[in-house]
Write a protein that holds these residues in place. Structure first.
Motif, PDB file in Angstrom:
ATOM      1  N   ALA A 227       0.828  -1.204   0.000  1.00 56.75           N
ATOM      2  CA  ALA A 227       0.000   0.000   0.000  1.00 56.75           C
ATOM      3  C   ALA A 227       0.865   1.258   0.000  1.00 56.75           C
ATOM      4  O   ALA A 227       0.601   2.215  -0.737  1.00 56.75           O
ATOM      5  N   ARG A 228       1.905   1.272   0.805  1.00 55.79           N
ATOM      6  CA  ARG A 228       2.778   2.449   0.893  1.00 55.79           C
ATOM      7  C   ARG A 228       3.535   2.692  -0.409  1.00 55.79           C
ATOM      8  O   ARG A 228       3.967   3.818  -0.678  1.00 55.79           O
ATOM      9  N   ALA A 229       3.677   1.661  -1.230  1.00 49.51           N
ATOM     10  CA  ALA A 229       4.398   1.802  -2.492  1.00 49.51           C
ATOM     11  C   ALA A 229       3.576   2.515  -3.564  1.00 49.51           C
ATOM     12  O   ALA A 229       4.141   2.971  -4.562  1.00 49.51           O
ATOM     13  N   VAL A 230       2.249   2.633  -3.370  1.00 49.78           N
ATOM     14  CA  VAL A 230       1.423   3.243  -4.415  1.00 49.78           C
ATOM     15  C   VAL A 230       0.582   4.402  -3.887  1.00 49.78           C
ATOM     16  O   VAL A 230      -0.334   4.865  -4.568  1.00 49.78           O
ATOM     17  N   SER A 231       0.862   4.869  -2.671  1.00 49.59           N
ATOM     18  CA  SER A 231       0.159   6.032  -2.139  1.00 49.59           C
ATOM     19  C   SER A 231       1.023   6.703  -1.091  1.00 49.59           C
ATOM     20  O   SER A 231       1.703   6.024  -0.326  1.00 49.59           O
ATOM     21  N   HIS A 232       0.995   8.045  -1.075  1.00 51.95           N
ATOM     22  CA  HIS A 232       1.793   8.740  -0.066  1.00 51.95           C
ATOM     23  C   HIS A 232       1.085   8.813   1.273  1.00 51.95           C
ATOM     24  O   HIS A 232       1.649   9.279   2.255  1.00 51.95           O
ATOM     25  N   ARG A 233      -0.169   8.319   1.344  1.00 56.52           N
ATOM     26  CA  ARG A 233      -0.912   8.330   2.608  1.00 56.52           C
ATOM     27  C   ARG A 233      -1.651   7.008   2.778  1.00 56.52           C
ATOM     28  O   ARG A 233      -2.492   6.642   1.953  1.00 56.52           O
ATOM     29  N   VAL A 234      -1.342   6.300   3.851  1.00 53.71           N
ATOM     30  CA  VAL A 234      -2.011   5.044   4.174  1.00 53.71           C
ATOM     31  C   VAL A 234      -2.529   5.147   5.602  1.00 53.71           C
ATOM     32  O   VAL A 234      -1.787   5.534   6.514  1.00 53.71           O
ATOM     33  N   ALA A 235      -3.793   4.813   5.799  1.00 53.11           N
ATOM     34  CA  ALA A 235      -4.410   4.845   7.127  1.00 53.11           C
ATOM     35  C   ALA A 235      -4.832   3.437   7.519  1.00 53.11           C
ATOM     36  O   ALA A 235      -5.456   2.720   6.726  1.00 53.11           O
ATOM     37  N   VAL A 236      -4.490   3.030   8.739  1.00 50.30           N
ATOM     38  CA  VAL A 236      -4.776   1.682   9.221  1.00 50.30           C
ATOM     39  C   VAL A 236      -5.563   1.780  10.532  1.00 50.30           C
ATOM     40  O   VAL A 236      -5.142   2.445  11.475  1.00 50.30           O
ATOM     41  N   LYS A 237      -6.693   1.102  10.590  1.00 47.95           N
ATOM     42  CA  LYS A 237      -7.514   1.077  11.795  1.00 47.95           C
ATOM     43  C   LYS A 237      -7.042  -0.052  12.702  1.00 47.95           C
ATOM     44  O   LYS A 237      -6.842  -1.185  12.263  1.00 47.95           O
ATOM     45  N   ARG A 238      -6.830   0.278  13.990  1.00 47.05           N
ATOM     46  CA  ARG A 238      -6.333  -0.699  14.953  1.00 47.05           C
ATOM     47  C   ARG A 238      -7.103  -0.571  16.271  1.00 47.05           C
ATOM     48  O   ARG A 238      -7.635   0.497  16.583  1.00 47.05           O
ATOM     49  N   PRO A 239      -7.143  -1.639  17.079  1.00 50.24           N
ATOM     50  CA  PRO A 239      -7.627  -1.466  18.453  1.00 50.24           C
ATOM     51  C   PRO A 239      -6.751  -0.435  19.153  1.00 50.24           C
ATOM     52  O   PRO A 239      -5.543  -0.340  18.887  1.00 50.24           O
ATOM     53  N   ALA A 240      -7.334   0.341  20.041  1.00 47.60           N
ATOM     54  CA  ALA A 240      -6.639   1.483  20.638  1.00 47.60           C
ATOM     55  C   ALA A 240      -5.310   1.107  21.277  1.00 47.60           C
ATOM     56  O   ALA A 240      -4.342   1.872  21.231  1.00 47.60           O
ATOM     57  N   LYS A 241      -5.230  -0.084  21.876  1.00 47.50           N
ATOM     58  CA  LYS A 241      -4.020  -0.464  22.592  1.00 47.50           C
ATOM     59  C   LYS A 241      -3.190  -1.508  21.846  1.00 47.50           C
ATOM     60  O   LYS A 241      -2.242  -2.072  22.403  1.00 47.50           O
ATOM     61  N   ALA A 242      -3.500  -1.761  20.596  1.00 45.08           N
ATOM     62  CA  ALA A 242      -2.788  -2.780  19.838  1.00 45.08           C
ATOM     63  C   ALA A 242      -1.422  -2.276  19.381  1.00 45.08           C
ATOM     64  O   ALA A 242      -1.167  -1.073  19.311  1.00 45.08           O
ATOM     65  N   THR A 243      -0.545  -3.210  19.074  1.00 48.40           N
ATOM     66  CA  THR A 243       0.759  -2.846  18.520  1.00 48.40           C
ATOM     67  C   THR A 243       0.578  -2.331  17.095  1.00 48.40           C
ATOM     68  O   THR A 243      -0.469  -2.523  16.477  1.00 48.40           O
ATOM     69  N   PHE A 244       1.610  -1.677  16.579  1.00 42.07           N
ATOM     70  CA  PHE A 244       1.560  -1.177  15.210  1.00 42.07           C
ATOM     71  C   PHE A 244       1.542  -2.348  14.235  1.00 42.07           C
ATOM     72  O   PHE A 244       2.187  -3.373  14.464  1.00 42.07           O
ATOM     73  N   LEU A 245       0.821  -2.168  13.161  1.00 44.54           N
ATOM     74  CA  LEU A 245       0.734  -3.213  12.149  1.00 44.54           C
ATOM     75  C   LEU A 245       2.111  -3.443  11.528  1.00 44.54           C
ATOM     76  O   LEU A 245       2.784  -2.500  11.115  1.00 44.54           O
ATOM     77  N   GLY A 246       2.519  -4.706  11.461  1.00 39.53           N
ATOM     78  CA  GLY A 246       3.812  -5.020  10.886  1.00 39.53           C
ATOM     79  C   GLY A 246       4.984  -4.412  11.625  1.00 39.53           C
ATOM     80  O   GLY A 246       6.081  -4.287  11.070  1.00 39.53           O
ATOM     81  N   GLU A 247       4.745  -4.012  12.884  1.00 38.31           N
ATOM     82  CA  GLU A 247       5.778  -3.389  13.714  1.00 38.31           C
ATOM     83  C   GLU A 247       6.346  -2.126  13.062  1.00 38.31           C
ATOM     84  O   GLU A 247       7.473  -1.724  13.343  1.00 38.31           O
ATOM     85  N   ALA A 248       5.548  -1.496  12.206  1.00 37.55           N
ATOM     86  CA  ALA A 248       5.982  -0.272  11.519  1.00 37.55           C
ATOM     87  C   ALA A 248       5.356   0.937  12.200  1.00 37.55           C
ATOM     88  O   ALA A 248       4.126   1.080  12.223  1.00 37.55           O
ATOM     89  N   ALA A 249       6.187   1.806  12.769  1.00 39.33           N
ATOM     90  CA  ALA A 249       5.675   2.998  13.450  1.00 39.33           C
ATOM     91  C   ALA A 249       5.086   3.971  12.447  1.00 39.33           C
ATOM     92  O   ALA A 249       5.714   4.267  11.415  1.00 39.33           O
ATOM     93  N   PRO A 250       3.895   4.502  12.698  1.00 37.71           N
ATOM     94  CA  PRO A 250       3.267   5.446  11.766  1.00 37.71           C
ATOM     95  C   PRO A 250       3.836   6.845  11.915  1.00 37.71           C
ATOM     96  O   PRO A 250       4.562   7.146  12.874  1.00 37.71           O
ATOM     97  N   SER A 251       3.489   7.706  10.982  1.00 38.18           N
ATOM     98  CA  SER A 251       3.860   9.118  11.089  1.00 38.18           C
ATOM     99  C   SER A 251       3.135   9.766  12.258  1.00 38.18           C
ATOM    100  O   SER A 251       3.709  10.568  12.989  1.00 38.18           O
ATOM    101  N   HIS A 252       1.872   9.423  12.430  1.00 40.48           N
ATOM    102  CA  HIS A 252       1.107   9.876  13.585  1.00 40.48           C
ATOM    103  C   HIS A 252      -0.130   8.996  13.720  1.00 40.48           C
ATOM    104  O   HIS A 252      -0.443   8.206  12.822  1.00 40.48           O
ATOM    105  N   SER A 253      -0.822   9.133  14.854  1.00 43.17           N
ATOM    106  CA  SER A 253      -2.027   8.350  15.109  1.00 43.17           C
ATOM    107  C   SER A 253      -3.142   9.261  15.593  1.00 43.17           C
ATOM    108  O   SER A 253      -2.898  10.270  16.266  1.00 43.17           O
TER     109      SER A 253
END
Length: 275
Positions: A227-253
């Motif tokens: 997804a990040r390879a074809v868009s400069h903005r990717v948003a991922v919905k997570r449980p509030a206390k869950a770890t980051f998806l793929g252990e990748a830290a986001p720009s912000h939450s």
């Protein structure tokens, strides 16, 4: 109803699913749906773990042998809580997460459509949305809900901005990259892991978890990278206390009461090429 020859082709399901109809005049519809999904027709008097039922009100999913989950699950964009939410888009963290602003509609790819509620909210805010759902039964429920929304005067214009593809989004993302295509934003809502206490999970979430297992961490990591390879903005919905998806830290939450949206931005304004 008579049973189709052969077993269900949808081997990814953990539970046996049969197609049923609520009235004789809907039998042809049920037969067409069963053939398209590779599922058997329900037998008269037989007990089935899950039923995908054609009714006059729309397609619905039931688990008749479970008192806690006996009520039907149906996709409906025209009434209830969904109708209330689409009329108050300013309160939705989702719109901020994908970068949707008043007067600036976006082209958004929803990689994990589910029941389509987030796609519908994005379309209600003016976005054009290409939504993917790889689980065939979920895709059928979503297609049915969108078709009924197109027939309703209050929601027809919104539903017209949504295009549904029943299938895995990953090959499509790879093809986009090969062709040098980009999209304004990509959104996905990975299925939350099953919780031990069923009371903490809504009935509809429990039913959806019966259809397919959540993706593995490796598969989620691959999806995020694609997804990040074809868009400069990717948003991922997570449980509030869950770890980051793929252990990748986001720009912000953006954090709500029970869920958060992790936003991944490319600092260059171009899609990321990192894997």
């Amino acid at each position: 109803m008579r049973k189709m020859s052969g077993e269900a082709a949808a081997s990814g399901h953990r539970f046996e699913i049969a197609v049923d109809c609520a009235a004789p005049e809907l039998l042809a519809q049920a037969e067409e749906l069963a053939a398209r999904l590779g599922l058997p027709l329900a037998e008269n008097g037989a007990r089935h773990q899950l039923l995908l039922r054609c009714t006059a009100e729309g397609l619905e999913l039931l688990k008749p042998d479970d008192p806690q989950l006996r009520g039907p699950l149906r996709v409906d964009f025209t009434a209830g809580a969904m109708d209330f939410r689409r009329k108050q888009p300013g309160k939705e963290l989702l719109l901020r997460a994908v970068g949707c602003k008043t007067g600036r509609p976006l082209a958004v790819l929803d990689a994990t459509g589910g029941l389509g509620r987030d796609s519908f909210l994005l379309a209600a805010a003016g976005c054009t949305v290409h939504v993917f759902e790889r689980e065939p039964v979920q895709a059928a429920l979503l297609a049915d809900g969108l078709e009924r929304a197109r027939q309703c005067p209050d929601t027809a214009a919104i539903a017209a901005r949504i295009r549904l593809t029943a299938g895995d989004v990953l090959p499509f993302l790879h093809e986009m990259r090969t062709q040098g295509q980009v999209v304004d934003a990509i959104y996905f809502d990975p299925m939350f892991p099953e919780r031990r206490k069923s009371a903490l999970v809504k009935k509809e979430a429990q039913l959806l978890q019966l259809l397919a297992q959540p993706a593995s961490p490796a598969a989620e990591k691959e999806l995020l990278a694609a997804a990040r390879a074809v868009s400069h903005r990717v948003a991922v919905k997570r449980p509030a206390k869950a770890t980051f998806l793929g252990e990748a830290a986001p720009s912000h939450s953006l954090v709500g009461a029970t869920v958060r949206f992790d936003v991944y931005l490319s600092s260059s304004g171009q899609p990321s090429t990192s894997q």
